[in-house]
Every structure is written in structure tokens, then in C-alpha cells.
Design a protein around this motif. Structure first.
Motif, PDB file in Angstrom:
ATOM      1  N   UNK A  53       5.767  11.289   5.603  1.00  0.00           N
ATOM      2  CA  UNK A  53       6.481  11.814   6.771  1.00  0.00           C
ATOM      3  C   UNK A  53       7.563  10.830   7.224  1.00  0.00           C
ATOM      4  N   UNK A  54       7.234   9.555   7.181  1.00  0.00           N
ATOM      5  CA  UNK A  54       8.182   8.464   7.369  1.00  0.00           C
ATOM      6  C   UNK A  54       8.483   8.125   8.830  1.00  0.00           C
ATOM      7  N   UNK A  55       8.966   9.048   9.616  1.00  0.00           N
ATOM      8  CA  UNK A  55       9.280   8.793  11.035  1.00  0.00           C
ATOM      9  C   UNK A  55       8.106   9.225  11.917  1.00  0.00           C
ATOM     10  N   UNK A  56       7.760   8.416  12.879  1.00  0.00           N
ATOM     11  CA  UNK A  56       6.708   8.833  13.812  1.00  0.00           C
ATOM     12  C   UNK A  56       6.787   7.993  15.076  1.00  0.00           C
TER      13      UNK A  56
ATOM     14  N   UNK B 219       8.491  14.516  -2.853  1.00  0.00           N
ATOM     15  CA  UNK B 219       9.674  13.710  -3.150  1.00  0.00           C
ATOM     16  C   UNK B 219       9.809  12.599  -2.123  1.00  0.00           C
ATOM     17  N   UNK B 220      10.641  11.634  -2.403  1.00  0.00           N
ATOM     18  CA  UNK B 220      10.918  10.564  -1.452  1.00  0.00           C
ATOM     19  C   UNK B 220      11.711  11.141  -0.277  1.00  0.00           C
ATOM     20  N   UNK B 221      11.263  10.829   0.956  1.00  0.00           N
ATOM     21  CA  UNK B 221      11.828  11.415   2.166  1.00  0.00           C
ATOM     22  C   UNK B 221      13.102  10.680   2.580  1.00  0.00           C
TER      23      UNK B 221
ATOM     24  N   UNK C 228       0.831  -1.212   0.000  1.00  0.00           N
ATOM     25  CA  UNK C 228       0.000   0.000   0.000  1.00  0.00           C
ATOM     26  C   UNK C 228       0.867   1.265   0.000  1.00  0.00           C
ATOM     27  N   UNK C 229       2.016   1.210   0.643  1.00  0.00           N
ATOM     28  CA  UNK C 229       2.918   2.373   0.659  1.00  0.00           C
ATOM     29  C   UNK C 229       3.530   2.622  -0.716  1.00  0.00           C
ATOM     30  N   UNK C 230       3.678   1.588  -1.515  1.00  0.00           N
ATOM     31  CA  UNK C 230       4.239   1.747  -2.854  1.00  0.00           C
ATOM     32  C   UNK C 230       5.607   2.400  -2.817  1.00  0.00           C
ATOM     33  N   UNK C 231       5.777   3.459  -3.572  1.00  0.00           N
ATOM     34  CA  UNK C 231       7.073   4.152  -3.648  1.00  0.00           C
ATOM     35  C   UNK C 231       7.316   5.078  -2.455  1.00  0.00           C
ATOM     36  N   UNK C 232       6.282   5.229  -1.604  1.00  0.00           N
ATOM     37  CA  UNK C 232       6.385   6.012  -0.363  1.00  0.00           C
ATOM     38  C   UNK C 232       6.692   7.492  -0.619  1.00  0.00           C
ATOM     39  N   UNK C 233       6.258   7.960  -1.764  1.00  0.00           N
ATOM     40  CA  UNK C 233       6.587   9.337  -2.158  1.00  0.00           C
ATOM     41  C   UNK C 233       6.001  10.361  -1.178  1.00  0.00           C
ATOM     42  N   UNK C 234       6.884  11.196  -0.621  1.00  0.00           N
ATOM     43  CA  UNK C 234       6.457  12.340   0.180  1.00  0.00           C
ATOM     44  C   UNK C 234       5.980  12.039   1.578  1.00  0.00           C
TER      45      UNK C 234
ATOM     46  N   UNK D 128      16.016   7.456  -2.186  1.00  0.00           N
ATOM     47  CA  UNK D 128      15.238   6.233  -2.379  1.00  0.00           C
ATOM     48  C   UNK D 128      15.007   5.573  -1.014  1.00  0.00           C
ATOM     49  N   UNK D 129      13.817   4.987  -0.875  1.00  0.00           N
ATOM     50  CA  UNK D 129      13.491   4.273   0.367  1.00  0.00           C
ATOM     51  C   UNK D 129      13.244   2.814   0.060  1.00  0.00           C
TER      52      UNK D 129
END
Ligand SMILES: [Mn+2]
Length: 192
Positions: free
Chosen positions: A89-92, A184-186, A81-87, A191-192
């Protein structure tokens, strides 16, 4: 584009279907273990997720294969579901107090699977659920979602509270981490 995934997995031990909508939807859970459904519901609700889990496992053995394999399939669905994870927040992270217990989860949607889990369980069972399965679920989930996940119980006397607080903290942290904040990718690597 909807951030969603559907994953099915069938082995000699379990037969599992997970449908996950990262940005919300229906919640429908049937794993055959009431307490585990209760935990997945807390996770999905506080994560703002749409989540269907249908699991038929070898509960005549115990809940281990079912809980671990739901972790695997749910992790794969989240990663999809996250796919390419574009944009994102990433950390939480999130703290959840639940009566006498205080729980914590921190995660990074990093692509680098890692689990640190420090949450002793004062009782062995919650209904039909063995409390030692929580770490098994979290490990399977983190590995297959490719999350770096840290979880801690600072204190607590009741395993129902400790377990439920951990699932709520996971949901709340994921709700924050999935937020799209940029285009953009965070990652400083790009790249993630
Ligand atoms: Mn409860």
C-alpha cells in the motif's frame, strides 16, 4: 515468502541484534531501558510485527547511543524485510489519542529517507528514558528504513502519553503501509 530480516550491529558504544517479521510473530525486547522497551512493544504490537530487540549499550553514559542505534538497526531490518516492496500500500497515516494528548504519524515507504518531527516534550524524563531521544530514534529509524516519516503532537501535557502515542501511531501507520494490495511495485516510476 516470509517478509523478515535479522540485523546485528556492534560498535564500541552498542551491541544490537534485531529480528523483525513484518507479518507478525513473537515480541521480545531487552534494551536495558524499561520505558524504551515499553515504547518498542507498543510499536510492534500495533504494527502487527514480530520483533526481537537485544541491545547492550553504554547506559553508564546515558541512553542516547542505545536508543539511536536501535533506531538504526531496526530501520535496516525494516528495509530488509520489505525487500522489493512489491504491491504494498506504501502510504499510510494514523491518529492516536492518548488521554489528553493527540498524536499523528504519516509515512511513505518511499526509499527516500526524510523525517519531519514536531512534538515538544513537556517533561525531560520518562523513567530512565530522556524524552529528547524520541526524535533521535525516529530520525535514525526513518533514515535507515528509507521512510518518509512525519510525526506531530497536536497537543498534550504528559511526555509518557505523547511519546507512547507517537510509537503507537508509527505502528498503526506501518500496519497499513505494509499491506500487500497488488502485484506490482506501487510507484508511477515502476521502482521504489
Ligand atoms: Mn504507557
Amino acid at each position: 515468502m516470509e517478509r523478515a530480516a535479522k540485523v546485528e550491529r556492534k560498535t564500541k558504544e552498542t551491541d544490537i541484534l534485531v529480528e523483525l517479521q513484518l507479518d507478525g510473530g513473537e515480541i521480545a525486547l531487552d534494551t536495558g531501558i524499561g520505558f524504551f522497551d515499553h515504547m518498542l512493544h507498543a510499536f510492534a504490537f500495533y504494527g502487527g510485527l514480530g520483533l526481537t530487540v537485544q541491545a547492550k549499550g553504554d547506559l553508564q553514559v546515558d541512553g542516547h547511543h542505545t536508543v539511536e542505534d536501535v533506531g538504526i538497526v531496526l530501520g535496516e531490518a525494516l528495509r530488509g524485510a520489505f525487500g522489493e516492496k512489491t504491491g504494498i500500500r506504501r502510504f499510510a497515516s494514523a491518529y492516536v489519542p492518548m488521554d489528553e494528548a493527540l498524536l499523528f504519524a504519516a509515512l511513505d515507504v518511499s526509499g527516500r529517507p526524510y523525517l519531519v518531527f514536531d512534538a515538544p516534550m513537556p517533561q525531560e524524563r520518562c523513567g530512565e528514558y530522556d524524552t529528547c531521544l524520541t526524535v533521535e530514534f525516529m530520525r535514525a529509524f526513518a533514515m535507515h528504513a528509507a521512510l518518509t516519516l512525519h510525526m506531530k503532537a497536536f497537543y498534550g501535557a504528559n511526555a509518557h502519553h505523547i511519546t507512547e502515542g507517537l510509537f503507537k501511531a508509527l505502528g498503526l501507520a506501518l500496519k497499513d503501509a505494509k499491506r500487500v494490495e497488488g502485484g506490482a511495485v506501487t510507484s508511477t516510476k515502476g521502482v521504489l
